[in-house]
Each structure stands twice: as structure tokens, then as C-alpha cells.
Design a protein around this motif. Sequence first.
Motif, PDB file in Angstrom:
ATOM      1  N   THR A 309      -0.828   8.230  -1.941  1.00  0.00           N
ATOM      2  CA  THR A 309      -0.577   6.789  -1.960  1.00  0.00           C
ATOM      3  C   THR A 309       0.767   6.557  -2.643  1.00  0.00           C
ATOM      4  O   THR A 309       0.995   7.079  -3.731  1.00  0.00           O
ATOM      5  CB  THR A 309      -1.692   6.051  -2.723  1.00  0.00           C
ATOM      6  N   PHE A 310       1.646   5.768  -2.024  1.00  0.00           N
ATOM      7  CA  PHE A 310       2.988   5.664  -2.598  1.00  0.00           C
ATOM      8  C   PHE A 310       3.647   4.326  -2.281  1.00  0.00           C
ATOM      9  O   PHE A 310       3.327   3.646  -1.295  1.00  0.00           O
ATOM     10  CB  PHE A 310       3.879   6.803  -2.093  1.00  0.00           C
ATOM     11  N   SER A 311       4.568   3.967  -3.161  1.00  0.00           N
ATOM     12  CA  SER A 311       5.515   2.877  -2.950  1.00  0.00           C
ATOM     13  C   SER A 311       6.799   3.305  -3.644  1.00  0.00           C
ATOM     14  O   SER A 311       6.833   3.444  -4.870  1.00  0.00           O
ATOM     15  CB  SER A 311       4.992   1.563  -3.542  1.00  0.00           C
ATOM     16  N   ILE A 312       7.848   3.555  -2.869  1.00  0.00           N
ATOM     17  CA  ILE A 312       9.088   4.116  -3.422  1.00  0.00           C
ATOM     18  C   ILE A 312      10.275   3.271  -2.976  1.00  0.00           C
ATOM     19  O   ILE A 312      10.581   3.179  -1.783  1.00  0.00           O
ATOM     20  CB  ILE A 312       9.293   5.580  -2.983  1.00  0.00           C
ATOM     21  N   PRO A 364      -2.945   0.928   4.094  1.00  0.00           N
ATOM     22  CA  PRO A 364      -2.778  -0.383   3.462  1.00  0.00           C
ATOM     23  C   PRO A 364      -2.218  -0.258   2.047  1.00  0.00           C
ATOM     24  O   PRO A 364      -2.521   0.688   1.333  1.00  0.00           O
ATOM     25  CB  PRO A 364      -4.201  -0.952   3.437  1.00  0.00           C
ATOM     26  N   TYR A 365      -1.425  -1.256   1.644  1.00  0.00           N
ATOM     27  CA  TYR A 365      -0.750  -1.237   0.347  1.00  0.00           C
ATOM     28  C   TYR A 365      -1.779  -1.317  -0.772  1.00  0.00           C
ATOM     29  O   TYR A 365      -2.704  -2.130  -0.733  1.00  0.00           O
ATOM     30  CB  TYR A 365       0.209  -2.429   0.277  1.00  0.00           C
ATOM     31  N   GLN A 366      -1.624  -0.475  -1.818  1.00  0.00           N
ATOM     32  CA  GLN A 366      -2.657  -0.325  -2.839  1.00  0.00           C
ATOM     33  C   GLN A 366      -2.263  -0.837  -4.217  1.00  0.00           C
ATOM     34  O   GLN A 366      -3.081  -0.810  -5.136  1.00  0.00           O
ATOM     35  CB  GLN A 366      -3.025   1.162  -2.980  1.00  0.00           C
ATOM     36  N   PHE A 367      -1.036  -1.327  -4.390  1.00  0.00           N
ATOM     37  CA  PHE A 367      -0.538  -1.626  -5.723  1.00  0.00           C
ATOM     38  C   PHE A 367      -0.528  -3.136  -6.003  1.00  0.00           C
ATOM     39  O   PHE A 367      -0.470  -3.945  -5.080  1.00  0.00           O
ATOM     40  CB  PHE A 367       0.869  -1.063  -5.910  1.00  0.00           C
ATOM     41  N   GLN A 368      -0.539  -3.491  -7.295  1.00  0.00           N
ATOM     42  CA  GLN A 368      -0.486  -4.896  -7.689  1.00  0.00           C
ATOM     43  C   GLN A 368       0.945  -5.426  -7.742  1.00  0.00           C
ATOM     44  O   GLN A 368       1.148  -6.638  -7.747  1.00  0.00           O
ATOM     45  CB  GLN A 368      -1.149  -5.089  -9.057  1.00  0.00           C
ATOM     46  N   TYR A 369       1.913  -4.530  -7.789  1.00  0.00           N
ATOM     47  CA  TYR A 369       3.317  -4.929  -7.864  1.00  0.00           C
ATOM     48  C   TYR A 369       4.047  -4.585  -6.570  1.00  0.00           C
ATOM     49  O   TYR A 369       3.780  -3.556  -5.941  1.00  0.00           O
ATOM     50  CB  TYR A 369       4.014  -4.222  -9.035  1.00  0.00           C
ATOM     51  N   PHE A 370       4.985  -5.474  -6.201  1.00  0.00           N
ATOM     52  CA  PHE A 370       5.892  -5.207  -5.086  1.00  0.00           C
ATOM     53  C   PHE A 370       7.286  -5.550  -5.590  1.00  0.00           C
ATOM     54  O   PHE A 370       7.555  -6.697  -5.975  1.00  0.00           O
ATOM     55  CB  PHE A 370       5.515  -6.061  -3.874  1.00  0.00           C
TER      56      PHE A 370
END
Length: 416
Positions: A309-312, A364-370
Amino acid sequence: MGIPNNNKLNILNLPNEILLFIFNKLKTIDALYSLVDVNERFDRLIFDSLHIRNLDTTSMVIKSYYNRNFSIDKNVLLRISEKMLPRIYHQLNELIVEQYSMEHILFAFNYPQLYSLSLVNFQEEILFECLTGDSILHHLLTQQITDLNVDVPYKPKSKVSESLSNIFALILSMSQRLINLNFCQLFPYRKTTISIYKLLSTSCVSSTLTKLKVNVETFDDCLYLVQHLKYLLTLIIDEKLPELKYFSLTSMMFTSHYDDQIIPLLRRMINLKELTLFLAVLKNHSTYIDGIQLHDEILIHMPQLNKFTFSINTIILNESIKIDLPSNKDIQHSFIGKIYGKVGSYVYVRSEDNVVVSHVYSLPYQFQYFLHLANYFQGDMFHTVRHLTMHDGRPFEYNLFKIISQRFPLLKELCY
């Protein structure tokens, strides 16, 4: 038509099985306060049949989003401490206590079977005194506790607390049986930050800790922890981490140490099963982090990995050097045929200073921050996001805010 009195349902007429079912639905402290000493039958059911092992002596009252009271009514507290605890303290395994009830609850008995302790809403000064003084808390941590949760009041926009960082180090050094530590991360709205990388190398050492949840200020703090928790790694920095199975790394601030520190760290986790990365990366004279890079530089070293799971976010500073950078279509193509599943991405260029920004994230996006949303953003749904930051060299367009209202339905905070 009236119902005869002899047909009215009385709780005392219910069989024990039904009563136990009802009692089990109650919070333990409510069952103790309301039902004990009503009659001998209730006492037998509560103390014998339920055989109470866990006791939560807190009750949350919300005053504001960050300000919450966890104290129970004083009459309830006194009744529990004087009438109930003497009958169950010897069998309790788990205890949740807040600061103002610790004298009546935590310090009242020795708790010989206690292994899990939660300290909720403790002021830092009070907590430090309890840890350093000759108290039952000091004895429990040094001799018994394997699972510890620590919570302090959250102060928005406050600086990193040096005293809280010292408390963290003190807990690690004194807890001889500690396996699981949640430090100031019990509630999603209370994410108190500590910084420990400047402490003595002997301060944050544990030979028993296997699970840690903590919010640190910088990536240097993260590296410090990984290097000094002996059970998860050795003292040699280039050793493997064969015992580590689950790893999550969040860095809200931009780091320029992705290539020289983050990648080498991740490559040591050769038996990792689940990996979560939330990163903001700054690069010079380079290209984006895409599916090919992630696979070749990290994932290929994790043959057991089954969830990523990632957001980079990547910012590229190329200055006067011209580098042909891939398009968003190229980035999407780089994730095809590997373990990623569905991936979202977008790219935008600030031509005035030759700065290029990209964002890739698992769906699907898993984080509380964008972070760092720009005018080029187009879509996907973000049901988990509560905090959104926006950044662009140009004024934000009206249509972008319409998209945000549709794509971030549970958003609470917007910063730009």
C-alpha cells in the motif's frame, strides 16, 4: 387490554444464560457499578461466571475535537475502588486507567496477573513522576507488563516535546518484559510527535519489543529506532531483518534520503509480507518514482511480499539540466504486469522553475492524508482522506474545488 401483572417480564425471572448474554453486552465497569450487590444471584453471575479479566475505568466526554475528558463519575470511581476491585484485582489481565483515577485504581492493588496496561490522558509531568518514583507503576513496568498503551493530551501546533521524548526512552529502558508499545497513538485525532535521534544511543534500547507504534518528527528518528531495537535488527547497519513481517513508514515532510537511506533500509526486510509507504521525496537531476523503480529497487528484494500500500509524491529539481521525463501515461504503464493492482497517478510541470511533481498511489486509497494536490488532478475517489494539502505555482481553478468536493466526501481540513 391490560396485561396481568403475573405476565409482566421481570429480569429476575430470566435464566442465567440470558442474563449472562445481557451482562456481556455491558461495559464491565457499568456491570459492576449497576448490578453488584443487587442480590446474591447477580453477584455469582458477575464474579464467578463472567470471571472478569479486563477492566476499563475510563469514559470519554467530548468537549472539543482535541479536548476530551476520560474521567468517570467520582461516585462510580469510589464504589468500584472500595467495593469491586478488592474482589477482582487478583485476576485482572488488562487495565485501562486515566490520570485522575490512578490513585483509587492503579495504585490501590498489586495486580499479580496484569500484563496489559493503558494509561489514558496523562499529563507529561505526572506520567514522568509516576515512572521515576517508587510506585506500583514502576514495579509493573519493570516486572510484568508486556503490552503498554500511553496517551497524553494533544496540543495542536505545539512543538515536539522533549519531556515526552525522554518518557519514551525511559519506558523502553525500564520495561524488561515489554513486547507491544503504542506510544501516543491510541486515538486517530491525537498524534503527538516525539524526536529521539539526538538522545544517547543507549536510551532507546529494548531486547524484548516486537511491535511499536509511534509518531516521530523526522526520518532520522525512524532510522534511530530501527538501529537500536535489538529484537528487530542487529547492531550492524547492513544486516538483514529476517524477523520483520509488517512495516509501515510515513514521512509527511519531504526527504532527500530516499535513495541513500530508505531504499537500503527496505532491502534488508527480506521476509516482509506487508509494506505500507507514505512518502514525500525530493530528488535532484533525476526522474519520478514509478512502478519499474519500485519493483527493481525494493520489491524484488521481498519475495514474500503479498500486500503493498503506497502514496508517494516526488518533486524533481532539474534546474538547468534537461531530462526527458515520462508522461502520466508512461507512469501508468510502468505498473502493469506486477503486483500493484490498480494505481492512480498524475504529473504536473512548473515550467517557470523547471520543477516537476508526480504522485503515485495504490487504489483504493488507504490514507487519511493527501499531499500536494495541484490543478492537474483529475479523479479517483478518496473516502479515507480527512486532510488535504494543495500546492501549485498557478492560481487554483474553480473547477478543481468542484472535483475536490466530489472526490473527497469526508474531508475535514484543507490547506493551501
